[in-house]
Design an enzyme around this catalytic site. Structure first.
Site, mmCIF file in Angstrom:
data_model
loop_
_atom_site.group_PDB
_atom_site.id
_atom_site.type_symbol
_atom_site.label_atom_id
_atom_site.label_comp_id
_atom_site.label_asym_id
_atom_site.label_seq_id
_atom_site.Cartn_x
_atom_site.Cartn_y
_atom_site.Cartn_z
ATOM 1 N N ASN A 92 -19.097 -71.342 -11.826
ATOM 2 C CA ASN A 92 -20.421 -70.963 -12.338
ATOM 3 C C ASN A 92 -21.357 -72.154 -12.137
ATOM 4 O OD1 ASN A 92 -22.652 -70.228 -13.808
ATOM 5 N ND2 ASN A 92 -21.616 -70.265 -15.799
ATOM 6 N N LYS B 177 -24.478 -72.347 -12.611
ATOM 7 C CA LYS B 177 -25.628 -72.377 -13.538
ATOM 8 C C LYS B 177 -26.900 -72.666 -12.742
ATOM 9 C CE LYS B 177 -22.411 -73.469 -17.150
ATOM 10 N NZ LYS B 177 -22.117 -74.096 -18.420
ATOM 11 N N HIS C 60 -22.574 -64.610 -20.728
ATOM 12 C CA HIS C 60 -22.317 -66.048 -20.863
ATOM 13 C C HIS C 60 -23.013 -66.572 -22.118
ATOM 14 C CE1 HIS C 60 -22.318 -70.345 -20.145
ATOM 15 N NE2 HIS C 60 -21.295 -70.125 -19.355
ATOM 16 N N GLU D 272 -24.665 -69.126 -22.726
ATOM 17 C CA GLU D 272 -26.037 -69.638 -22.550
ATOM 18 C C GLU D 272 -27.034 -68.484 -22.505
ATOM 19 O OE1 GLU D 272 -25.111 -72.058 -19.151
ATOM 20 O OE2 GLU D 272 -23.918 -73.350 -20.453
ATOM 21 N N GLU E 262 -14.526 -68.242 -23.453
ATOM 22 C CA GLU E 262 -15.242 -69.509 -23.369
ATOM 23 C C GLU E 262 -15.648 -69.963 -24.769
ATOM 24 O OE1 GLU E 262 -16.748 -70.117 -19.132
ATOM 25 O OE2 GLU E 262 -18.386 -69.287 -20.299
ATOM 26 N N GLY F 23 -19.469 -77.520 -21.357
ATOM 27 C CA GLY F 23 -20.329 -78.626 -20.963
ATOM 28 C C GLY F 23 -20.268 -79.810 -21.910
ATOM 29 N N SER G 194 -15.112 -76.827 -19.947
ATOM 30 C CA SER G 194 -14.703 -78.162 -19.509
ATOM 31 C C SER G 194 -13.333 -78.183 -18.841
ATOM 32 C CB SER G 194 -14.754 -79.158 -20.674
ATOM 33 O OG SER G 194 -16.066 -79.236 -21.198
ATOM 34 N N GLY H 284 -17.579 -74.558 -14.910
ATOM 35 C CA GLY H 284 -18.989 -74.932 -14.794
ATOM 36 C C GLY H 284 -19.124 -76.237 -14.046
#
Ligand code: PGA
Length: 258
Positions: free
Chosen positions: A8, A10, A94, A96, A166, A172, A211, A232
């Site tokens: 991903n 992003k 997701h 975010e 997740e 992150g 992570s 990510g």
């Protein structure tokens, strides 16, 4: 069971950087029979990725899509459009998107239906916040997310969905769930999928995201219900991403006994 490593990106990379990374992956990842490799670059680079990866055994996913197939929704992109340029999957739900754009599981459910309608693979993300884990409500939170987003989907269609667990506190942040925490939640998700979809649950890939890096992937992927990763940060580097694919291929060659 399929094993999937999905990257991903992003909102990272410009056109030149995207092309460099895509071409490096095309060269380095190779044909890994045991692992389905997917990258999810930002919208402007999807067509480029599809073209450059045609012979590379790497699939291309979007990071989002709209729930309607067409319409007056300025700034949005539909599953029909993505499918028409050769994009085969999309990440939906997701954290975010949930956090910054108010995406709810009810909306995510409609996105999954739109993707399935055009024959694309939804990668459905769920996972608890740090506060949920601290309160001990993480299983309940994930159950509610899954019921709302996946409850309306038929078992036959659920068989075409991929789930990504997740934990939001691990995204992150450099923090990862321990291999035990990951496996424990993946087993719970598998059980919930069984309640929703019956026997097909056994074949639904459940990816871990948060992570994941070459130095922790082996232990996490050893979990019996961990069927790959949604990556990510480490997907932005060809060397690290390729290494993750190799680690997943080795894990798939020696699956743990459930
Ligand atoms: P991360 O992101 O690997 O950078 O933690 C994972 C994700 O958000 O999918």
């Amino acid at each position: 069971m399929r094993t999937i490593i999905a990257g991903n990106w992003k909102m990272h990379k410009d056109r030149a950087e995207a092309e460099t990374l895509i071409d490096a992956l095309a060269e380095q990842v190779g044909n890994t029979e045991r692992v389905e490799v997917i990258i999810a670059p930002p919208f402007p680079f999807l067509a480029l990725a599809v073209e450059h990866l045609r012979d590379a055994h790497i699939g291309v996913a979007a990071q989002n899509c709209h729930e309607a197939l067409h319409g007056a929704f300025t700034g949005e992109v539909s599953a029909v459009m993505l499918k028409s340029i050769g994009v085969s999957a999309a990440i939906v739900g997701h954290s975010e998107r949930r956090q910054y754009y108010g995406e709810t599981d009810a909306a995510v459910s409609k996105k999954i239906i739109a993707l399935l309608h055009v024959g694309m693979m939804p990668i459905y993300c769920c996972g608890e916040l740090r506060v949920d884990r601290e309160k001990g409500t993480h299983f309940e939170v994930v159950r509610m997310q899954m019921n709302e987003a996946l409850g309306p989907i038929s078992p036959a269609d659920l068989a075409k969905v991929v789930v990504a667990y997740e934990p939001v506190w691990a995204i992150g942040t450099g923090l990862t769930a321990t291999p035990q925490q990951a496996q424990e939640m993946h087993a719970f998700i598998r059980q919930e999928l069984r309640t929703l979809a019956g026997e097909v649950a056994a074949a639904i890939p459940i990816l871990y995201g948060g992570s994941m890096k070459p130095d922790n992937a082996k232990e996490i992927l050893a979990g019996a219900d961990v069927n790959g990763g949604l990556i990510g940060g480490a997907s932005l580097d060809a060397g690290q991403f390729t290494e993750l694919v190799r680690i997943a291929a080795r894990a798939a060659a020696h699956p743990s006994i459930p």
